[in-house]
Motif scaffolding. Structure first.
Motif, PDB file in Angstrom:
ATOM      1  N   GLU A  11       0.859  -1.191   0.000  1.00  0.00           N
ATOM      2  CA  GLU A  11       0.000   0.000   0.000  1.00  0.00           C
ATOM      3  C   GLU A  11       0.890   1.234   0.000  1.00  0.00           C
ATOM      4  OE1 GLU A  11      -2.295   2.722  -0.235  1.00  0.00           O
ATOM      5  OE2 GLU A  11      -3.550   0.947   0.137  1.00  0.00           O
ATOM      6  N   ASP A  12       0.716   2.116  -1.006  1.00  0.00           N
ATOM      7  CA  ASP A  12       1.591   3.285  -1.109  1.00  0.00           C
ATOM      8  C   ASP A  12       1.128   4.459  -0.265  1.00  0.00           C
ATOM      9  OD1 ASP A  12      -0.624   3.535  -2.875  1.00  0.00           O
ATOM     10  OD2 ASP A  12       0.418   5.107  -3.982  1.00  0.00           O
ATOM     11  N   ASP A  13      -0.095   4.418   0.259  1.00  0.00           N
ATOM     12  CA  ASP A  13      -0.585   5.472   1.146  1.00  0.00           C
ATOM     13  C   ASP A  13      -0.102   5.162   2.564  1.00  0.00           C
ATOM     14  OD1 ASP A  13      -2.284   6.927   3.007  1.00  0.00           O
ATOM     15  OD2 ASP A  13      -3.556   7.391   1.297  1.00  0.00           O
ATOM     16  N   SER A  17      -1.484   2.462   5.361  1.00  0.00           N
ATOM     17  CA  SER A  17      -0.578   1.378   5.745  1.00  0.00           C
ATOM     18  C   SER A  17      -0.391   1.338   7.254  1.00  0.00           C
ATOM     19  CB  SER A  17       0.769   1.560   5.049  1.00  0.00           C
ATOM     20  OG  SER A  17       1.661   0.540   5.400  1.00  0.00           O
ATOM     21  N   ASP A  55      -2.809  -3.342  -2.908  1.00  0.00           N
ATOM     22  CA  ASP A  55      -3.521  -2.213  -3.500  1.00  0.00           C
ATOM     23  C   ASP A  55      -3.390  -2.277  -5.029  1.00  0.00           C
ATOM     24  OD1 ASP A  55      -5.008   0.158  -3.457  1.00  0.00           O
ATOM     25  OD2 ASP A  55      -3.199   1.375  -3.627  1.00  0.00           O
ATOM     26  N   LEU A  58      -0.447   1.309  -7.675  1.00  0.00           N
ATOM     27  CA  LEU A  58       0.862   1.386  -7.041  1.00  0.00           C
ATOM     28  C   LEU A  58       1.861   2.041  -7.991  1.00  0.00           C
ATOM     29  CD1 LEU A  58       1.152  -2.245  -5.609  1.00  0.00           C
ATOM     30  CD2 LEU A  58       0.815  -0.166  -4.254  1.00  0.00           C
ATOM     31  N   GLY A  63      -0.514  -3.030  -9.104  1.00  0.00           N
ATOM     32  CA  GLY A  63      -0.935  -4.189  -8.341  1.00  0.00           C
ATOM     33  C   GLY A  63      -1.431  -5.333  -9.201  1.00  0.00           C
ATOM     34  N   MET A  81      -7.179  -4.381  -2.724  1.00  0.00           N
ATOM     35  CA  MET A  81      -7.811  -3.171  -2.209  1.00  0.00           C
ATOM     36  C   MET A  81      -7.704  -2.085  -3.279  1.00  0.00           C
ATOM     37  SD  MET A  81      -6.658  -2.736   1.774  1.00  0.00           S
ATOM     38  CE  MET A  81      -5.069  -2.068   1.291  1.00  0.00           C
ATOM     39  N   SER A  82      -8.762  -1.304  -3.415  1.00  0.00           N
ATOM     40  CA  SER A  82      -8.705  -0.206  -4.373  1.00  0.00           C
ATOM     41  C   SER A  82      -9.835   0.768  -4.133  1.00  0.00           C
ATOM     42  CB  SER A  82      -8.797  -0.733  -5.802  1.00  0.00           C
ATOM     43  OG  SER A  82      -8.805   0.337  -6.727  1.00  0.00           O
ATOM     44  N   TYR A 101     -11.803  -9.095  -2.779  1.00  0.00           N
ATOM     45  CA  TYR A 101     -11.656  -7.695  -3.176  1.00  0.00           C
ATOM     46  C   TYR A 101     -12.342  -6.819  -2.139  1.00  0.00           C
ATOM     47  CZ  TYR A 101     -11.551  -3.719  -6.460  1.00  0.00           C
ATOM     48  OH  TYR A 101     -11.318  -2.530  -7.067  1.00  0.00           O
ATOM     49  N   LYS A 104     -12.148   0.658  -1.138  1.00  0.00           N
ATOM     50  CA  LYS A 104     -11.917   1.761  -0.210  1.00  0.00           C
ATOM     51  C   LYS A 104     -13.046   2.775  -0.346  1.00  0.00           C
ATOM     52  CE  LYS A 104      -6.864   1.514  -0.696  1.00  0.00           C
ATOM     53  NZ  LYS A 104      -5.674   2.257  -1.142  1.00  0.00           N
TER      54      LYS A 104
END
Length: 235
Positions: A11-13, A17, A55, A58, A63, A81-82, A101, A104
């Motif tokens: 997860e890039d957030d 994370s 996610d 990314l 992802g 996740m998306s 799945y 968000k």
């Protein structure tokens, strides 16, 4: 209760994370982090994980591409996740090999429930039995080994995910029974059915592509329109 399972969270957030990590660690899970696709790929080459939370969007490597590459050699459960929650994105994620799945924004309680369900299913799938005699099911040219959780078709090994194996076994064990989508959700995903057909449809379509001679005209997994699915009787 302290668990021994290790999760790779991709997860890039950073805020998401940290939030997910704190919650899952409080539940006893060990969390490894990756903030982009390339970092995740490196970790997957050097570590074994019980589940991957991935996610879709990314940097460096997306992802879905990461998932597609992973499925060439691994059946480890993947929860996508998306923020993209449309049916198209769900179908794409599941079609590439995701087991579940989560759109968000999501509830941490729901996240935990899905993680727990996937881990239980995969543990059952991966467990090697100590029995000397193999337990086999034979149907429509398929040989389903319930001892080592493998499937062959005409003596050729098929590569099924844990979800696909459970779906196939459920139907083949009860060839005269029609399962509604609500029943499948409860038995396979251990959750209620909320009218979202997409997840079940995609898994069935992916399973048919692996086991049917002609997936467009299936004989093993038959659709009972307006109700659900059943296993076709052997001829």
């Amino acid at each position: 209760m302290i668990l021994s399972q290790t999760i790779l969270l991709v997860e890039d957030d950073v805020s998401i994370s940290e939030m997910v990590t704190q919650y899952l660690e409080n539940e006893g899970y060990s969390i490894h982090h990756a903030f982009n696709g390339s970092e995740a790929e490196h970790k997957l080459q050097h570590h074994q994980y019980d589940i991957i939370i991935l996610d879709v969007m990314l940097p460096e490597k997306g992802g879905l591409q990461l998932l597609q590459d992973l499925r060439q050699h691994s059946v480890v459960p993947v929860l996508m996740m998306s923020a993209k929650g449309s049916d198209v994105d769900k179908a794409l994620g599941l079609g590439f090999g995701a087991d579940d799945y989560l759109a968000k924004p999501f509830s941490l309680i729901e996240l935990l429930a899905r993680v727990n369900a996937l881990i239980r299913r995969y543990a059952q799938y991966a467990k090697q039995s100590s029995q000397q005699d193999e337990i086999l099911l034979s149907h429509h040219g398929l040989c389903i080994n319930l001892t080592n959780y493998s499937v062959q078709k005409n003596n050729e090994q098929l590569h099924l995910t844990a979800t696909e194996f459970q779906l196939l076994t459920l139907l083949v064990k009860n060839p005269k029974r029609v399962y509604t989508k609500e029943q499948i959700c409860q038995l396979i995903w251990e959750e209620g059915y909320f009218g979202d057909d997409n997840k079940i449809n995609v898994h069935i379509r992916r399973l048919r592509a692996k086991i049917e001679d002609d997936p467009s005209n299936p004989t093993i997994i038959q659709t009972i329109w307006g109700i659900g699915y059943k296993c076709g009787e052997a001829t």
